[in-house]
Design an enzyme around this catalytic site. Structure first.
Site, short mmCIF file in Angstrom:
data_model
loop_
_atom_site.label_atom_id
_atom_site.label_comp_id
_atom_site.label_asym_id
_atom_site.label_seq_id
_atom_site.Cartn_x
_atom_site.Cartn_y
_atom_site.Cartn_z
NE ARG A 1 -3.20 -4.01 -0.30
CZ ARG A 1 -4.35 -3.19 0.12
NH1 ARG A 1 -4.37 -2.79 1.14
NH2 ARG A 1 -4.94 -2.50 -0.70
CB CYS B 1 -13.49 15.83 16.71
SG CYS B 1 -12.56 16.87 18.00
N1 LLP Z 1 -1.85 -0.27 -10.48
C1 LLP Z 1 -2.89 0.72 -10.31
C2 LLP Z 1 -3.19 1.37 -11.61
C3 LLP Z 1 -3.69 0.82 -9.17
O1 LLP Z 1 -4.64 1.82 -9.07
C4 LLP Z 1 -3.04 0.34 -7.87
C5 LLP Z 1 -3.79 0.79 -6.67
C6 LLP Z 1 -2.06 -0.41 -8.00
C7 LLP Z 1 -1.35 -0.57 -9.27
C8 LLP Z 1 -1.25 -1.07 -6.73
O2 LLP Z 1 -2.16 -2.01 -6.24
P1 LLP Z 1 -1.69 -3.03 -4.94
O3 LLP Z 1 -0.63 -3.73 -5.52
O4 LLP Z 1 -1.10 -2.01 -3.64
O5 LLP Z 1 -3.02 -3.46 -4.58
N2 LLP Z 1 -5.85 2.66 -0.26
C9 LLP Z 1 -6.42 1.36 -0.54
C10 LLP Z 1 -5.72 0.53 -1.63
C11 LLP Z 1 -6.03 1.59 -3.11
C12 LLP Z 1 -5.42 1.15 -4.18
C13 LLP Z 1 -5.38 1.86 -5.28
N3 LLP Z 1 -4.70 1.45 -6.43
C14 LLP Z 1 -6.07 0.47 0.81
O6 LLP Z 1 -5.48 1.03 1.62
O7 LLP Z 1 -6.31 -0.96 0.74
#
Ligand code: LLP
Length: 418
Positions: free
Chosen positions: A276, A342
């Site tokens: 992110r 919907c």
């Molecule tokens: N590494 C692993 C093992 C992960 O499971 C994830 C995210 C990341 C790295 C990256 O995380 P980030 O830096 O993006 O926070 N759909 C949700 C977020 C789910 C994250 C899943 N794993 C949302 O829209 O907030």
């Protein structure tokens, strides 16, 4: 910061007015800024540049081939969680030696695929998976490099659906069982232990959970060393948050300043899995106002993008800013911004104060670069929207809008129904 800003009253992405793209492509669409994507990776990388590290971009956040290619060219690798993500990463030109593979449910086929491609390592989430990898590697005549993903039992203080590091989560091996699993791994002839991994959650807005989790991992690394089990890579996962509304997450520099002193004497290479923080604010979703519907109870701004295009507000109650593509001086309205799906859960914003739009106006849902398009679906048989990349004054279509034929591709009516 990002490269979406107003020039006069017109929202631009770098040098391009958002409305110009809408005119050419229709709406809705995802729009990414090359310069933001590239800068965010550089800033993150620079923060850790005093220490040996590999950045494995968590491609689940945004996996368009063009964006992966951009990151591959700038030296990043990938954190993948499925055979499909591995396929994409390789197609985009990511080096296998910079790819790590996590996930609690890897299938035999996926494991074999990753072994054949020679990825840097598997992040193993259970003893059962460890044995499966050993068995498959033996059959394939390979040695599998692994890290054990350790669940450090740390509260990430984020939305419960995106926290992963507590003992009742499905992820990783409970920290108190880690040593015995490393001992098991050492005994398995087709396993090579190379690292340790943790990831405690996403959209973290403070450094302390990262530090607490890493400290727990480092104690373990020392215990392993005492047993003669050497660790070459410490993978601290992803999870650094971004500003959606009024959050003030640590800057990557601040994050690195908290992490690096802890690992500096470990002799290990650091692996980072940001998702992110690199792409979240580098993308927006552009949508058009179809109707403004006023009931006795509420106002609804009905737009042409729905929860199938961007599910974060529905799924996590996530706040994403919504701004007009062309500023108006008129009055404001407090309304739910809803899509055509919907479901009552089909909203992009609830009770949001907006500058009063007119039908046909374009609106931008900000911070949609991460977990936006990648979580989109075809629900209600809605074709998925295109993705566009802007670089300076140039516009690149990096994914076409799906059409109705795309919706039924692969479906078959059995003979007896013909
Ligand atoms: N590494 C692993 C093992 C992960 O499971 C994830 C995210 C990341 C790295 C990256 O995380 P980030 O830096 O993006 O926070 N759909 C949700 C977020 C789910 C994250 C899943 N794993 C949302 O829209 O907030």
């Amino acid at each position: 910061m990002h490269d979406f800003f107003y020039k006069g009253s017109e929202l631009h992405c770098e040098a391009v007015p958002v409305s110009l793209i809408a005119k050419r492509l229709g709406t809705p669409f995802y729009l990414y800024s090359y310069s933001t994507l590239s800068r965010h990776l550089k800033v993150f990388d620079r923060a850790f540049n005093k220490y040996p590290h590999v950045i494995c971009f968590a491609i689940k956040a945004c996996s368009n081939l063009a964006i992966l290619r951009l990151y591959a060219r700038e030296g990043a690798g990938a954190d993948v969680v499925s055979g499909g993500e591995l396929f994409r990463s390789l197609k985009a030109g990511m080096e296998p030696k910079k790819i790590v593979y996590a996930g609690v449910g890897k299938t035999d086929e996926e494991i074999l695929y990753a072994l054949k491609k020679g990825i840097l390592m598997f992040n193993v989430e259970s003893s059962e998976e460890l044995r499966a990898i050993d068995r498959i590697a033996k059959k394939a005549g390979k040695k599998a490099r692994v890290a054990l993903r350790v669940n450090p039992d740390i509260d990430a203080r984020t939305h419960p659906y995106i926290a992963t590091g507590l003992r009742d989560h499905k992820f990783g091996i409970p920290i108190e069982e880690a040593i015995e699993n490393y001992r098991l791994a050492r005994k398995l002839s087709n396993i090579e232990i190379v690292g340790i991994h943790k990831h405690i959650g996403s959209q973290l807005t403070e450094v302390s959970p990262f530090v607490d989790a890493l400290n727990r991992i480092l104690i373990l690394v020392n215990e392993l060393k005492a047993e003669g089990i050497g660790i070459k890579y410490i993978n601290i996962g992803g999870g650094l948050g971004i500003t959606y509304n009024d959050e003030s997450p640590p800057h990557p520099e601040e994050f690195a300043k908290a992490i690096l002193p802890l690992v500096k004497d470990s002799g290990c290479t650091l692996i980072l899995e940001p998702g992110r923080v690199l792409v979240g604010n580098a993308g927006i979703l552009v949508t058009k106002v179809l109707y403004i519907k006023k009931t006795r109870e509420k106002n609804f701004v009905i737009v042409d993008a729905g929860m199938n295009d961007l599910i974060r507000p529905t799924l996590y109650g996530a706040y994403q800013k919504i701004i007009p593509a062309k500023k108006r001086k008129d009055s404001t309205i407090t309304a739910d911004v809803v899509g055509p799906i919907c479901e009552s859960a089909d909203f992009l914003a609830k009770d949001r104060k907006l500058s009063l739009p007119k039908e046909g106006d374009l609106m931008a849902v900000m911070s949609a670069g991460a977990y936006g398009f990648t979580m989109a679906s075809n629900y209600n048989s809605r074709p998925r929207v295109p993705e566009v990349l802007v670089k300076g004054s140039r516009i690149f279509l990096i994914r076409e809008r799906e059409n109705y034929d795309d919706l039924i591709r692969g479906e078959k009516i059995p003979r007896f129904l013909e």
